[in-house]
Design an enzyme around this catalytic site. Sequence first.
Site, PDB file in Angstrom:
ATOM      1  N   SER A 106      23.515 -21.634 -90.084  1.00  0.00           N
ATOM      2  CA  SER A 106      24.635 -21.397 -89.175  1.00  0.00           C
ATOM      3  C   SER A 106      25.811 -20.811 -89.935  1.00  0.00           C
ATOM      4  O   SER A 106      26.025 -21.134 -91.112  1.00  0.00           O
ATOM      5  CB  SER A 106      25.007 -22.752 -88.562  1.00  0.00           C
ATOM      6  N   TYR A 149      27.824 -31.707 -88.955  1.00  0.00           N
ATOM      7  CA  TYR A 149      26.770 -30.760 -88.541  1.00  0.00           C
ATOM      8  C   TYR A 149      26.654 -29.614 -89.552  1.00  0.00           C
ATOM      9  O   TYR A 149      25.569 -29.317 -90.058  1.00  0.00           O
ATOM     10  CB  TYR A 149      27.058 -30.209 -87.131  1.00  0.00           C
ATOM     11  N   LYS A 194      23.659 -28.292 -92.508  1.00  0.00           N
ATOM     12  CA  LYS A 194      23.111 -26.939 -92.711  1.00  0.00           C
ATOM     13  C   LYS A 194      23.362 -26.471 -94.145  1.00  0.00           C
ATOM     14  O   LYS A 194      22.504 -25.862 -94.771  1.00  0.00           O
ATOM     15  CB  LYS A 194      23.732 -25.962 -91.700  1.00  0.00           C
TER      16      LYS A 194
END
Length: 341
Positions: free
Chosen positions: A127, A152, A156
């Site tokens: 991302s 989050y 990643k």
Amino acid sequence: MKKTILVTGGAGYIGSITILELLRNTDFEVVSLDNYLNSSPKTFQRIKKITGKDILNYEIDLRDLNSLRKVFENQKIEGIIHFAALKSVPESLAKPHWYYDNNFNSQLNIMKCCEEFGVQNLIFSSSCSVYGEVQNLPVDENTPLSEVKCPYAHTKRVGEEMLSFWAHQSGVNTIALRYFNPVGADPSGLLGEDPRNTPTNLVPVITGSAIGILPPVKVFGSDYPTRDGSCIRDYVHVNDIADAHIKALIYLFEHKNTSFFDIINLGTGSGVTVLEMIQAFEKVTGQKLNYILSNRRDGDVAQIYSNPQKAKKLLNWIPQYDVNQMMETAWKWQINLKNEI
Ligand code: NAD
Ligand code: WQD
């Protein structure tokens, strides 16, 4: 002999569109794995309606290694596209350990099974959130990463680092694709985003509001140092994202990678403001959107957009959909979803 690809998160937004494009455009056999944490079995009925094909989905939690092993025992998997993860920025701030547990343990089990079952090719969903706040735009893959804004994004960032080390050690050909802001739906209008959670991303918030199931849209910030004061992002159509995955898979199968691990940005290279997205929606639907200018949202960066040259050079990937088509397909899907029996 046809190669079999395992798509984890195959019932989700990007995974399901990728399965659709795999069925439409390739000879690969496709199996899905999804426990419907943020999706539903309806996805596969929709795929069948479009393609006439049934998809085998293993309803398994990726953290359950023994169940996962059975998937690999049942068929020879030659490539994995690992989409499955929790992906909400605000939810990850509220429940960090859930995000670390789900995203890391799912990924670790995929890595273990690659080794145990000799899978040589892996694509990982990363991302643009791994970049954090950047000073120089557009961002390319060598842009230094600054502090991440939420757990989050951290999953990643660390997920990529784990893969980078491991890919060289294990010899598994791995690509991390860093998506910018995937939006839109399949042009058929029959498949798109249908999460269990209430959407918080801009485009589903716009279409949900316009159709009357969500409140008026709040534009988070109108005093940013951008051309109209609202934030700038690089919106990219979900079918273009799916196409990039297929190109990346073929790139690996054709042994074109020069390193076991690589990172590639997936964006259009164009920055679009929130207000421009709203204007595009109004233009393609011919209806006024009810929105209000509101305060900035915590954690938002003022602007970010990609340099997509690496994807073009290595994968020959050039996004095909413009902002109007992104809005048009998202709206068509929203209407069909409302009317779906
Ligand atoms: P999604 O939530 O629609 O799909 C993810 C799917 O994974 C869901 O169907 C969910 O049920 C499944 N899943 C999650 N944890 C699982 C587990 N432990 N076991 C089995 N299944 C599990 O999300 P999406 O938008 O399709 O995103 C796909 C991937 O792309 C994710 O890794 C996400 O982080 C990444 N990504 C998404 C965006 C975006 O804006 N949509 C942007 C950048 C990166
Ligand atoms: C886009 C713009 C908001 C909702 C996140 C992740 C990123 C990727 C995509 C997963 C921002 C504005 C939004 C609303 C608004 N996902 N907005 N009103 O935050 O750019 O990116 O999702 O990896 O990694 O970080 O996406 O769609 O939430 O916001 O004004 O109701 O729309 O402020 O400028 P974001 P988004």
